[in-house]
Design an enzyme around this catalytic site. Sequence first.
Site, PDB file in Angstrom:
ATOM      1  N   THR A 156      30.655  10.041 -98.905  1.00 34.17           N
ATOM      2  CA  THR A 156      31.154   9.702 -97.579  1.00 34.17           C
ATOM      3  C   THR A 156      29.928   9.729 -96.842  1.00 34.17           C
ATOM      4  O   THR A 156      29.700   8.965 -95.847  1.00 34.17           O
ATOM      5  CB  THR A 156      32.031  10.904 -97.117  1.00 34.17           C
ATOM      6  N   ASP A 209      35.364  15.921-107.288  1.00 32.31           N
ATOM      7  CA  ASP A 209      33.865  15.294-107.404  1.00 32.31           C
ATOM      8  C   ASP A 209      33.598  14.922-108.747  1.00 32.31           C
ATOM      9  O   ASP A 209      32.783  14.221-109.102  1.00 32.31           O
ATOM     10  CB  ASP A 209      32.964  16.427-106.624  1.00 32.31           C
ATOM     11  N   ASP A 261      38.972  11.998-105.545  1.00 36.02           N
ATOM     12  CA  ASP A 261      38.438  11.804-104.407  1.00 36.02           C
ATOM     13  C   ASP A 261      38.183  10.272-103.854  1.00 36.02           C
ATOM     14  O   ASP A 261      37.794   9.439-104.738  1.00 36.02           O
ATOM     15  CB  ASP A 261      36.931  12.221-104.703  1.00 36.02           C
ATOM     16  N   GLU A 279      41.040  15.209-102.370  1.00 36.28           N
ATOM     17  CA  GLU A 279      40.179  15.995-101.569  1.00 36.28           C
ATOM     18  C   GLU A 279      40.627  16.168-100.179  1.00 36.28           C
ATOM     19  O   GLU A 279      40.685  17.207 -99.474  1.00 36.28           O
ATOM     20  CB  GLU A 279      38.803  15.061-101.391  1.00 36.28           C
ATOM     21  N   ILE A 296      36.603   8.806-101.589  1.00 34.81           N
ATOM     22  CA  ILE A 296      35.304   8.157-101.265  1.00 34.81           C
ATOM     23  C   ILE A 296      34.457   9.343-101.576  1.00 34.81           C
ATOM     24  O   ILE A 296      34.366  10.474-100.904  1.00 34.81           O
ATOM     25  CB  ILE A 296      35.175   7.700 -99.890  1.00 34.81           C
ATOM     26  N   ASP A 297      33.815   9.210-102.664  1.00 37.29           N
ATOM     27  CA  ASP A 297      32.830  10.227-103.208  1.00 37.29           C
ATOM     28  C   ASP A 297      31.423   9.464-102.847  1.00 37.29           C
ATOM     29  O   ASP A 297      31.181   8.534-103.312  1.00 37.29           O
ATOM     30  CB  ASP A 297      32.779  10.768-104.598  1.00 37.29           C
TER      31      ASP A 297
HETATM   32  C1  LIP Z   1      30.037  15.068-101.859  1.00 38.08           C
HETATM   33  C2  LIP Z   1      29.483  14.994-103.144  1.00 38.08           C
HETATM   34  C3  LIP Z   1      28.066  15.127-103.103  1.00 38.08           C
HETATM   35  C4  LIP Z   1      28.075  16.841-102.883  1.00 38.08           C
HETATM   36  C5  LIP Z   1      28.702  17.225-101.640  1.00 38.08           C
HETATM   37  C6  LIP Z   1      30.076  16.659-101.641  1.00 38.08           C
HETATM   38  P1  LIP Z   1      32.276  13.660-100.732  1.00 38.08           P
HETATM   39  O1  LIP Z   1      31.680  14.236-101.969  1.00 38.08           O
HETATM   40  O2  LIP Z   1      29.664  14.107-103.972  1.00 38.08           O
HETATM   41  O3  LIP Z   1      27.115  14.933-104.178  1.00 38.08           O
HETATM   42  O4  LIP Z   1      26.620  17.014-102.716  1.00 38.08           O
HETATM   43  O5  LIP Z   1      28.890  18.626-101.730  1.00 38.08           O
HETATM   44  O6  LIP Z   1      30.983  17.221-102.558  1.00 38.08           O
HETATM   45  O7  LIP Z   1      32.276  14.755 -99.675  1.00 38.08           O
HETATM   46  O8  LIP Z   1      31.351  12.663-100.351  1.00 38.08           O
HETATM   47  O9  LIP Z   1      33.262  13.317-101.237  1.00 38.08           O
END
Ligand code: LIP
Length: 292
Positions: free
Chosen positions: A94, A229, A89, A71, A91-92
Amino acid sequence: MADLDLQEIHDYLISLAREAGEMITSAHPTTSASGTKKNSADLVTETDRAVETLVSTSLRTRYPHILFMGEETYAPGDLLTAAPTFIVDPIDGTTNFVHRLPYACISLGLAVNLVPAVGVVYNPFTQTLYSAITGRGAFLNRTTPLPLASPTPLGALSNCLVAVEWGSDRSGNDYDVKVATFAKLAGSKEIGGAMVHSLRSLGSAALNMCAVASGALDVYWETGCWAWDVCAGWVILKEAGGLVADGNPGGWKPRVDGRRYLSVRGGEGQKELVEEFWGVIQGKCEVGLETS
Ligand code: LIP
């Protein structure tokens, strides 16, 4: 895939996820110190970047023949190819991470021929680990098979707990489609809605997919998120008997980088539920159409 030892890769990804997990839980992010990317709702922290560096360095050293997509280092125009590729990713979730809401994870996927083949999703705050290898089942904390209970028939959307996400694009056609669809999903039958049990917006696509794999959520719909993601969660969900369809009506074979996803848990009546959900979507999302 024949020359890849998917079990060895899976085991290594788990050890890497645990190491990264320690970096994530020992960090002290603040909402004020976090940076933004596209807009004020698209957050990134030093920890996202540091974890991606750790993961990419480790994976490139150990598997120099496997490509890497992450990412934080993705550049517009980078295309996913059929070659084996780690899709990561760091941290998914964030936004949850910077607010100290413990619903965030590291998501480590491997796609081969554009198909998710190995997935590891680890929430270091709760020490919850989901993992799967294609054809070999999905597991919680390595030993408990997913789903957690024998799946009941899905029935209608009005029986379902549904996750949706707001994403970070907060205007335009796709935002309008989302908001109108949320209202239609939640609304009572009297006003023409589907009257789902409720909507959840938990903030991590990967953990949402794992919750669908577990059976805790019935459905998860999001358009606008990215391959990193969903890649790892996808194989976990599929191995748990779930399916991923297109987030726009009509597509049964979405691409991992298609950016529109409708995830449904295992259980009788999956296809009927997908069709019912597609009938509720209020328009057509434009995101991802260039990859369809
Ligand atoms: C996020 C996702 C979240 C989604 C955002 C974003 P991040 O990832 O997991 O559910 O709504 O669009 O992609 O930015 O925390 O890695």
